[in-house]
Design a protein around this motif. Structure first.
Motif, short mmCIF file in Angstrom:
data_model
loop_
_atom_site.label_atom_id
_atom_site.label_comp_id
_atom_site.label_asym_id
_atom_site.label_seq_id
_atom_site.Cartn_x
_atom_site.Cartn_y
_atom_site.Cartn_z
N GLY A 27 34.38 52.59 44.50
CA GLY A 27 33.79 52.39 43.65
C GLY A 27 34.14 52.24 41.83
O GLY A 27 35.24 51.02 41.82
N LYS A 28 34.07 51.93 40.57
CA LYS A 28 34.29 50.75 40.09
C LYS A 28 35.28 51.26 38.87
O LYS A 28 36.23 50.37 38.10
N THR A 29 36.07 52.61 39.15
CA THR A 29 36.99 53.14 38.79
C THR A 29 38.39 52.34 39.35
O THR A 29 38.91 51.77 38.77
N GLY A 30 38.35 52.68 40.65
CA GLY A 30 39.62 51.36 41.60
C GLY A 30 38.78 50.27 41.35
O GLY A 30 40.43 49.61 40.84
N LEU A 31 37.99 49.44 41.22
CA LEU A 31 37.45 47.96 41.07
C LEU A 31 37.94 47.86 39.15
O LEU A 31 39.09 47.10 38.70
N SER A 32 37.76 48.35 38.43
CA SER A 32 38.81 48.79 37.23
C SER A 32 40.38 48.40 37.02
O SER A 32 40.37 47.27 36.25
N ILE A 33 40.72 48.75 38.06
CA ILE A 33 42.31 49.42 38.13
C ILE A 33 42.59 47.80 38.74
O ILE A 33 43.56 47.64 37.82
N TYR A 34 41.94 47.02 39.79
CA TYR A 34 42.53 46.04 40.25
C TYR A 34 42.64 44.85 39.39
O TYR A 34 42.78 44.24 39.23
N PHE A 35 41.18 44.63 38.61
CA PHE A 35 40.62 44.00 37.43
C PHE A 35 41.90 43.64 36.40
O PHE A 35 42.59 43.39 35.78
N PHE A 36 42.10 44.91 36.14
CA PHE A 36 43.10 45.10 35.36
C PHE A 36 44.41 44.70 35.57
O PHE A 36 44.80 43.83 34.54
N TYR A 37 45.16 45.24 36.67
CA TYR A 37 46.20 44.75 37.37
C TYR A 37 46.07 42.88 37.23
O TYR A 37 46.97 42.08 37.09
N LEU A 38 44.88 42.44 37.93
CA LEU A 38 45.13 41.32 38.21
C LEU A 38 45.87 40.38 36.84
O LEU A 38 45.47 38.95 36.23
N SER A 39 44.05 41.10 35.82
CA SER A 39 44.47 40.77 34.11
C SER A 39 46.39 40.21 33.69
O SER A 39 46.19 39.48 33.29
N ARG A 40 47.15 41.01 34.23
CA ARG A 40 47.98 41.08 33.21
C ARG A 40 48.31 40.46 34.04
O ARG A 40 49.73 39.62 33.96
N ILE A 41 48.87 40.19 35.76
CA ILE A 41 49.50 39.32 36.62
C ILE A 41 49.42 37.83 35.86
O ILE A 41 50.21 36.46 36.35
N GLU A 42 47.77 37.40 36.56
CA GLU A 42 47.71 35.90 35.88
C GLU A 42 47.35 35.31 34.59
O GLU A 42 47.19 34.64 34.27
N SER A 43 47.01 36.97 33.67
CA SER A 43 47.25 36.05 32.14
C SER A 43 45.53 36.00 32.07
O SER A 43 45.26 35.05 31.43
N ASN A 44 44.30 36.75 32.47
CA ASN A 44 43.31 36.26 32.92
C ASN A 44 42.39 36.71 32.19
O ASN A 44 42.63 38.50 32.36
N PRO A 45 41.69 36.18 30.87
CA PRO A 45 41.11 37.40 29.91
C PRO A 45 39.89 37.44 29.97
O PRO A 45 38.58 38.66 30.55
N ALA A 46 39.10 37.25 31.64
CA ALA A 46 37.95 37.49 32.47
C ALA A 46 38.07 38.58 33.27
O ALA A 46 37.05 39.20 33.22
N TYR A 47 39.44 38.23 34.00
CA TYR A 47 39.58 39.86 35.13
C TYR A 47 39.82 41.07 33.54
O TYR A 47 39.51 42.24 34.41
N TYR A 48 39.89 40.89 32.20
CA TYR A 48 40.80 41.69 31.76
C TYR A 48 38.85 42.34 31.77
O TYR A 48 38.29 43.83 30.93
N ALA A 49 37.94 41.44 30.82
CA ALA A 49 36.74 41.98 30.64
C ALA A 49 35.88 42.52 31.39
O ALA A 49 35.42 43.57 31.09
N PHE A 50 36.16 41.91 32.48
CA PHE A 50 34.97 42.74 33.85
C PHE A 50 35.62 44.22 33.96
O PHE A 50 35.06 44.82 33.77
N ALA A 51 37.02 44.26 33.89
CA ALA A 51 37.79 45.80 33.85
C ALA A 51 37.06 47.04 32.74
O ALA A 51 36.54 47.79 32.79
N ASP A 52 36.78 46.10 31.70
CA ASP A 52 37.67 46.71 30.29
C ASP A 52 35.24 47.29 30.83
O ASP A 52 34.99 48.38 30.41
N LYS A 53 34.23 45.99 31.38
CA LYS A 53 33.13 46.89 31.30
C LYS A 53 32.60 47.76 32.53
O LYS A 53 32.13 48.19 32.47
#
Length: 356
Positions: A27-53
């Motif tokens: 669920g969401k906890t695991g998906l937040s890890i995925y998008f936080f990590y993607l945001s760091r790899i790609e420097s993508n603020p949209a991924y970080y915002a979604f992970a934070d949400k």
């Protein structure tokens, strides 16, 4: 295959948060890890915002007094995921404050639960692992009293031990980091012995379990690899009668055929962390890095290419049923994506095609 991976990620981004549970595995906890990590790899603020949400949704709205406390679907998994995010500096927070609601709920459930007959052994096992992590964090913080975590660990271990039957010790029919419980038990025991507060009782349990453990030998080579990982985590604490354990560990190491794993045990769609090539890679990488006396040479490019070229990607995109059961961190494509990124960052590959 990168285009399909991006489409699957975009599908997650556009989905409604309410459809996902709070859990770490699915669920969401695991998906937040995925998008936080993607945001760091790609420097993508949209991924970080979604992970934070996603994480806000879990911590502010999804936790309830009636929530289960296990690792797969419950509060222990959420707590472990949040711990990982804080320690890897994806979020800045006081870990003890952030986990207070979770820790209080787990404490109440364990402290007032005198009958564990309806609790599965695997739930107690994973819960003990989480309590160890919290104990380790408490001992690092000098203003924290770790006695509560110690008392809870003692209670969960005493509830777990009578449930360790033949089914618990036997290997699963196919490779599964969730259903083959013995390797995880050995890891937990090793960590508790390292903590050093309940060793007399733990050594007694281990001594009683020894004949039942050493009389078994997995048929699947992938399960042998998993068991070797568990054994090696326990090995530093095998002071008495260590010769029998060491002999068994050497046999396990010698009888692992990686070609058999890759060619016959890992079929095309088995690419995930919980039951496939991504889990095999993590075991190989960890064993080679942490236990250099027991090396298992492997070609990361071979695993990388097999995962990238799997038919599972297309199936997840085209069949909604397969996507629905394979969108979590442990059992789905987000975990696979992080493994592919880890391979790229850890090894010199001849060809790279995942996200940079």
């Amino acid at each position: 295959m990168e285009a399909i991976q991006q489409q699957l990620t975009d599908k997650l981004l556009s989905s409604k948060l309410e459809r996902y549970p709070a859990s770490l595995f699915h669920g969401k906890t695991g998906l937040s890890i995925y998008f936080f990590y993607l945001s760091r790899i790609e420097s993508n603020p949209a991924y970080y915002a979604f992970a934070d949400k996603l994480l806000d949704q879990v911590l502010l709205y999804d936790l309830s007094k009636n929530h289960s406390i296990d690792m797969e679907d419950g509060l222990a998994g959420v707590g472990l995921g949040v711990t990982w995010l804080v320690k890897n500096r994806f979020i800045e927070a006081d870990l003890n404050e952030l986990l207070q609601v979770i820790d209080d709920a787990i404490f109440r459930r364990i402290a007032f639960q005198n009958d564990a007959s309806n609790v599965l052994a695997i739930q107690l096992l994973h819960l003990t692992g989480y309590l160890y992590v919290r104990l380790k964090d408490s001992t690092i913080e000098t203003d924290n009293d770790p006695s509560l975590q110690k008392d809870l660990i003692i209670k969960t271990m005493n509830q777990l031990y009578p449930k360790i039957d033949d089914d618990f010790l036997n290997e699963s029919y196919t490779f599964s980091v969730y259903h083959y419980q013995l390797p995880v038990l050995l890891w937990v025991i090793g960590k508790l012995l390292d903590a050093g507060f309940y060793n007399d009782r733990i050594y007694k349990m281990l001594d009683e379990l020894k004949p039942r453990i050493l009389s078994r030998f997995p048929l699947l080579h992938s399960n042998r690899l998993f068991l070797l990982w568990g054994m090696l985590n326990l090995k530093p604490f095998l002071h008495d009668d260590h010769a029998r354990w060491n002999s068994y560990i050497r046999l396990l190491h010698r009888e692992i055929d990686l070609d058999e794993i890759l060619k016959n045990e890992m079929t095309d769609r088995k690419i995930f962390v919980d039951n496939g090539l991504s889990g095999i890679y993590l075991l190989l990488h960890t064993i080679n890095k942490t236990f250099p006396d027991y090396p298992i040479p492997f070609d990361p490019q071979t695993i990388y290419d097999r995962v990238q070229n799997s038919d599972a990607w297309k199936t997840m995109l085209e069949r909604d049923y397969f996507y629905q059961i394979r969108h979590g961190l442990f059992n789905g494509f987000p975990g696979v994506g992080l493994v592919l990124a880890h391979i790229e960052n850890s090894y010199e590959l001849r060809v790279k095609s995942y996200k940079q």
